[in-house]
Design a protein around this motif. Structure first.
Motif, PDB file in Angstrom:
ATOM      1  N   THR A  51     -18.052 -14.095  -6.498  1.00 57.34           N
ATOM      2  CA  THR A  51     -19.050 -13.085  -6.830  1.00 57.34           C
ATOM      3  C   THR A  51     -18.356 -11.983  -7.595  1.00 57.34           C
ATOM      4  O   THR A  51     -17.551 -11.233  -7.045  1.00 57.34           O
TER       5      THR A  51
ATOM      6  N   THR B  68     -18.655  -8.572  -9.783  1.00 58.88           N
ATOM      7  CA  THR B  68     -19.577  -7.449  -9.930  1.00 58.88           C
ATOM      8  C   THR B  68     -19.107  -6.548 -11.060  1.00 58.88           C
ATOM      9  O   THR B  68     -17.917  -6.270 -11.199  1.00 58.88           O
TER      10      THR B  68
ATOM     11  N   ILE C 107     -28.351 -10.246  -5.071  1.00 60.07           N
ATOM     12  CA  ILE C 107     -27.025 -10.884  -5.114  1.00 60.07           C
ATOM     13  C   ILE C 107     -26.918 -11.937  -4.017  1.00 60.07           C
ATOM     14  O   ILE C 107     -26.412 -13.046  -4.244  1.00 60.07           O
TER      15      ILE C 107
ATOM     16  N   ALA D 183     -22.933 -10.308 -11.077  1.00 62.25           N
ATOM     17  CA  ALA D 183     -23.903  -9.270 -10.726  1.00 62.25           C
ATOM     18  C   ALA D 183     -23.788  -8.101 -11.686  1.00 62.25           C
ATOM     19  O   ALA D 183     -22.747  -7.437 -11.754  1.00 62.25           O
TER      20      ALA D 183
ATOM     21  N   THR E  32     -24.237  -5.060 -11.819  1.00 61.88           N
ATOM     22  CA  THR E  32     -24.170  -3.882 -10.947  1.00 61.88           C
ATOM     23  C   THR E  32     -24.471  -4.231  -9.487  1.00 61.88           C
ATOM     24  O   THR E  32     -24.939  -5.333  -9.179  1.00 61.88           O
ATOM     25  N   THR E  33     -24.173  -3.285  -8.597  1.00 53.34           N
ATOM     26  CA  THR E  33     -24.328  -3.460  -7.157  1.00 53.34           C
ATOM     27  C   THR E  33     -24.919  -2.193  -6.553  1.00 53.34           C
ATOM     28  O   THR E  33     -25.185  -1.211  -7.247  1.00 53.34           O
TER      29      THR E  33
ATOM     30  N   GLN F 226     -19.476  -3.787  -1.098  1.00 57.21           N
ATOM     31  CA  GLN F 226     -18.587  -4.019  -2.227  1.00 57.21           C
ATOM     32  C   GLN F 226     -17.296  -4.696  -1.788  1.00 57.21           C
ATOM     33  O   GLN F 226     -16.724  -5.508  -2.532  1.00 57.21           O
TER      34      GLN F 226
ATOM     35  N   TYR G  77     -17.343  -8.580  -1.983  1.00 57.55           N
ATOM     36  CA  TYR G  77     -17.412  -9.306  -3.239  1.00 57.55           C
ATOM     37  C   TYR G  77     -16.019  -9.726  -3.696  1.00 57.55           C
ATOM     38  O   TYR G  77     -15.021  -9.084  -3.381  1.00 57.55           O
TER      39      TYR G  77
ATOM     40  N   SER H 297     -14.250  -6.823  -8.497  1.00 60.56           N
ATOM     41  CA  SER H 297     -14.962  -5.669  -9.046  1.00 60.56           C
ATOM     42  C   SER H 297     -14.374  -5.354 -10.414  1.00 60.56           C
ATOM     43  O   SER H 297     -13.175  -5.058 -10.524  1.00 60.56           O
TER      44      SER H 297
END
Length: 219
Positions: free
Chosen positions: A3, A5, A67, A81, A83-84, A109, A112, A115
């Protein structure tokens, strides 16, 4: 499951990069990838306004749900994604002086895989709708760095336009996914650029290192 982000203020290229990653991973590399759009943006376009203070928590929760739903799809290897919930928490902080959304957003966060923080090297472009100003974009970047560092969440900053930014994002994703996604970078293998930007809070320093890497100059 990876994942990834994308974090960053307005007009920093999150949506463009998310779309490019999805296309490249699916079409070029054959890696099943789903892109999650920014719920807040869609909500603002539908409602014709920005959410008020009491509506921020639901925006954050909705982004997280999107998500999670993408991650639950069978056969998907990568979720990108756009954004989160952390972005909603930052906006609540900046516009309403409300820090109450940070704990849940940062906890999420942490879960994930990666980032990516968008560099501020792209020009700020008004959209005639909800983008505020370059000053707000810089304040958002500062708040993101502050909160990520304070929470101990590692991040990689990506710079460049078009394919250059895509290549940087793919290079950061490779080790997490467990396979190289781009050709080896000679300047990195020869040790000419020591790039530890996830440990640095100085955007200007990051940009200098990125420029050196692209130009193949010694550090």
């Amino acid at each position: 499951m990876l994942t990834i982000t994308l974090l960053g203020g307005e007009s920093t290229g999150k949506s463009t990069l998310a779309q490019a990653l999805q296309r490249h991973l699916n079409d070029t590399l054959g890696i099943s990838t789903v892109r999650v759009p920014e719920h807040l943006r869609s909500w603002c376009e539908t409602m014709g306004r920005a959410p008020q203070s009491h509506e921020q928590a639901e925006q954050a929760q909705a982004q997280t749900r999107l998500i999670d739903q993408a991650s639950a799809q069978p056969g998907v290897r990568v979720v990108v994604a756009d954004t989160t919930a952390l972005m909603v928490a930052v906006y609540s902080d900046l516009y309403f002086n409300d820090r109450s959304l940070y704990p849940a957003a940062l906890e999420q966060q942490q879960r994930y895989s990666l980032s990516l923080l968008m560099g501020l090297d792209l020009p700020w472009v008004p959209d005639g709708l909800f983008r505020d100003s370059p000053a707000v974009r810089e304040a958002t970047d500062t708040a993101l760095r502050r909160e990520l560092h304070a929470a101990g969440i590692p991040f990689q900053t990506v710079y460049g336009q078009g394919d250059a930014r895509l290549q940087q994002a793919l290079r950061a994703m490779g080790p997490v996914l467990g396979q190289p996604l781009v050709a080896p970078d000679r300047s990195l293998s020869e040790g000419r650029v020591a790039w530890n930007c996830e440990k640095c809070s100085d955007p200007a320093c990051e940009h200098r290192l990125f420029s050196q890497l692209i130009a193949g100059k010694p550090s």
